[in-house]
Write a protein that holds these residues in place. Structure first.
Motif, mmCIF file in Angstrom:
data_model
loop_
_atom_site.group_PDB
_atom_site.id
_atom_site.type_symbol
_atom_site.label_atom_id
_atom_site.label_comp_id
_atom_site.label_asym_id
_atom_site.label_seq_id
_atom_site.Cartn_x
_atom_site.Cartn_y
_atom_site.Cartn_z
ATOM 1 N N PHE A 49 0.747 -1.544 0.416
ATOM 2 C CA PHE A 49 0.008 -0.296 0.218
ATOM 3 C C PHE A 49 1.036 1.109 -0.264
ATOM 4 O O PHE A 49 0.039 2.677 -0.684
ATOM 5 N N MET A 50 2.214 1.393 0.279
ATOM 6 C CA MET A 50 2.770 2.956 0.762
ATOM 7 C C MET A 50 3.966 2.813 -0.559
ATOM 8 O O MET A 50 3.657 1.780 -1.340
ATOM 9 N N PRO A 51 3.978 4.233 -1.255
ATOM 10 C CA PRO A 51 4.401 4.291 -2.474
ATOM 11 C C PRO A 51 5.608 4.296 -3.136
ATOM 12 O O PRO A 51 6.258 4.352 -1.586
ATOM 13 N N SER A 52 6.115 3.893 -4.176
ATOM 14 C CA SER A 52 7.449 3.587 -3.538
ATOM 15 C C SER A 52 8.448 4.719 -5.025
ATOM 16 O O SER A 52 7.838 5.804 -4.700
ATOM 17 N N SER A 53 9.082 4.628 -4.939
ATOM 18 C CA SER A 53 10.484 5.628 -5.429
ATOM 19 C C SER A 53 9.990 6.274 -6.989
ATOM 20 O O SER A 53 10.254 7.191 -6.708
#
Length: 680
Positions: free
Chosen positions: A246-250
């Motif tokens: 769920f968390m955004p990537s680079s």
């Protein structure tokens, strides 16, 4: 190669359990064979001896691991307020943050400051409520505290818990309809699709709920809340899975067209490799032996000024170009020679001798930096041996430490017997003392901390000086000073006709003026005023290129002397939690310190007070508070800003170098006719 990169920071107030959480993530993902212990001094990200002995982190540390084919770079930051500068610089390298909140102590003042800093960068975050096995754990209260914080964040708990505050505590991630219902309800205020479903007594389909939740987290409108106990390794697997899912990537912060770009967020020194620059890459690729350009955002992004306020621009040196000798990536917290680093990743670059924190490699990826740290204490440092001949060596060591922590800002004028440094507190001084002993084999004495005051022109008016004797010389400078509101800073304006004063000389005036700001009439930094160059003159025959560097400081100090200088004192915001029965005594003490306070809030038998106090009067307060509360009170402080001094005392700071108000001596010193020495 991994599919994606995640660069996350673990941020919190001291003793929240950040380093333990880092160790458990590294252990779960196989980066280390066993999870280290902070108390035992075996944490892999705590490398300094003072970190091992005190059981606290004082330096930012980087570690890398792999989970479900996702590379996760973890930046473990210090929690103590004394080292908030480390946190501040790390934020620029993050894709998102895990903010750790202890389930007993709850949200502290420093936690609030961290969340404000994340807001300033629109940086996604996840709340991990830690230590849920401890007696006194109260998830409902902590969640309410989060929801009462300023801002429009939706805090979304996504776990269930059993046996809270017991050793048998357990947690489970919400599944199926429970998850979809929680997400639908949480997104109602930020998503029309979720609101429509909620008003129709429906829930979002699972795949759609997951998709909308990812978008809301990346946008910063929803903050997920997970539970666990890092010490018991409880909730760690659920956390790791949630990060990947769920968390955004680079990719969210990648540079345009994958152009070479990276920010240096940490500097350290190695006996063998010299200066090491930690970099977060936004795009491109760097290999060993590559030459890279170092860019300073403050110099590249110039303020726009209208024609009436235009000033001659400063001469800027071309950007530094340096060659990288080695690139190190991380296996766990252990650096290894990697040979290259690509966009989205974090690495340590060796060989960039002039690099500074906050600089960019390649091209800029600008973003404002929220100030978490504002040192308001100053300390004088002298050799413990008393041998003044070792002062230059001590000054060199402290300047190197200033590279690693710029807020130290070591100051020394060649010839002085002591160095001054800024500090944010007692623990930071202990760290500096330890590093001087271990790294440089130097022992130093530190004076008791004194408050850093500032000053500002007392009224509007003119500042003038002429330097026309002894020949050959000719320089005339006149400024107009105008006091401005607190927090304004300093602005410089005015552009004279070139036939009156060559533009190159106006550049010299502006450069010299910026240096003058370091020491005013009482020796403190001068701020909160507008300066306009309204007069100046050169002579085509007699003017020497350096004459305006002699004349400008005299004009500046003449202006401060004739207009008067108003001293400014630093203020602190306090948040005190204490037994309700002593609230009256605490209020009396706040009034005695010359502070202002809000009506206390009472939660059971605990009173919470918020106050504003002068920093100079606060220095002895923590010890008094501990005594009157038998150690039961907790006080958090945060720098607020400056105001005019109210104590009526003239606080002077010893001047470094010669005072331009002593005209004759200043001219001789500025022209190199006289020098100062350690033996003077």
């Amino acid at each position: 190669m991994p599919d994606t990169y995640h660069n996350l920071g673990i941020l919190a107030h001291v003793d929240a359990g950040k380093t333990t959480l880092t160790e458990q993530l590294l252990y779960l993902t196989g980066a280390v064979r066993s999870a280290g212990s902070v108390d035992a001094g075996t944490a892999s990200t705590d490398s300094l001896s003072i970190e091992k002995s005190r059981g606290i982190s004082v330096r930012t540390a980087a570690a890398s691991t792999l989970w479900r084919n996702t590379a996760i770079n973890i930046i473990d930051t210090p929690g103590h307020v004394d080292f908030a500068g480390e946190v501040e610089r790390s934020i620029s390298a993050l894709d998102y943050a895990i903010v750790v909140v202890p389930s007993v102590e709850g949200v502290r003042a420093h936690t609030e400051n961290i969340l404000k800093a994340l807001d300033s960068r629109s940086l996604p975050r996840l709340i991990f409520i830690n230590k849920i096995d401890r007696a006194g754990s109260d998830l409902a209260r902590v969640t309410d505290e989060l929801r009462r914080l300023p801002g429009n964040h939706v805090y979304l708990p996504l776990m269930s818990i059993s046996d809270e505050a017991l050793d048998s505590v357990s947690v489970a991630f919400l599944q199926g309809e429970d998850f979809d219902t929680a997400v639908t309800e949480a997104l109602c205020d930020v998503c029309d699709e979720a609101a429509e479903a909620f008003l129709s007594d429906e829930i979002l389909p699972h795949d759609r709920a997951c998709e909308l939740l990812r978008e809301a987290i990346a946008a910063g409108t929803v903050t997920p809340v997970l539970y666990g106990s890092a010490k018991l390794s409880l909730g760690i697997r659920e956390l790791a899975d949630f990060l990947v899912d769920f968390m955004p990537s680079s990719e969210r912060l990648s540079s345009e067209n994958n152009a070479l770009s990276g920010v240096i967020f940490k500097i350290e020194h190695d006996k063998t490799m010299g200066k090491i620059s930690y970099i977060r890459m936004f795009g491109g690729q760097i290999k060993n032996r590559d030459a890279v350009t170092l860019l300073d955002p403050a110099k590249q992004a110039k303020p726009q000024e209208d024609d009436d306020n235009a000033a001659v621009e400063l001469e800027e040196k071309p950007p530094e170009v340096e060659k990288i000798s080695q690139i190190r990536r991380f296996q766990g917290a252990r650096p290894v020679d990697a040979g290259e680093v690509t966009g989205g990743d974090i690495a340590a670059l060796c060989g960039l001798s002039s690099a500074k924190t906050g600089q960019f490699v390649g091209s800029l990826a600008l973003g404002d930096c929220y100030k978490l740290a504002s040192p308001y204490l100053r300390v004088r440092v002298t050799p413990k041996s008393g041998d003044i001949g070792t002062v230059p060596k001590l000054a060199e060591a402290l300047h190197e430490l200033s590279d690693e922590e710029p807020y130290i800002d070591a100051k020394w004028e060649n010839g002085q017997r002591e160095i001054t440094i800024n500090t944010t507190g007692r623990i930071q001084l202990e760290v500096i003392d330890s590093l001087l002993r271990e790294r440089y084999n130097l022992e130093a004495d530190f004076s008791p901390p004194t408050v850093i005051y500032k000053e500002t022109p007392a009224r509007a008016g003119f500042a003038y000086a002429d330097y026309t004797m002894p020949k050959p010389c000719w320089a005339v400078v006149q400024f107009k000073f105008e006091p401005m509101p607190r927090g304004y800073g300093v602005s410089y304006h005015g552009k004279l006709p070139s036939n009156q004063c060559f533009y190159k000389y106006q550049t010299h005036i502006r450069t010299s003026f910026n240096r003058c700001l370091e020491q005013g009439l009482y020796g403190w930094e001068v701020t909160d005023f507008k300066c306009t160059l309204v007069g100046g003159q050169h002579h085509t025959i007699h003017t020497h290129p350096l004459d305006f560097f002699v004349c400008t400081p005299m004009a500046f100090m003449n202006g401060m002397a004739s207009l008067g200088s108003t001293l400014l004192e630093p203020l602190l915001d306090l948040r005190i939690s204490a037994p309700a029965g002593i609230a009256g005594k605490i209020i009396t003490e706040i009034v005695r310190m010359g502070g202002e306070y809000e009506t206390p809030s009472t939660f059971g038998d605990v009173a919470v007070l918020e106050a504003i106090v002068p920093a100079a009067n606060y220095l002895d307060f923590p010890a008094k508070l501990a005594s009157m509360s038998s150690g039961k009170a907790v006080c958090s402080s945060a720098f607020r800003g400056y105001r005019e001094c109210t104590d009526g005392v003239i606080h002077e700071n010893p001047r470094r170098g010669v005072n331009p108000l002593d005209r004759a001596k200043w001219i001789l010193w500025a022209r190199g006719a006289i020098t100062t020495s350690l033996n003077d």
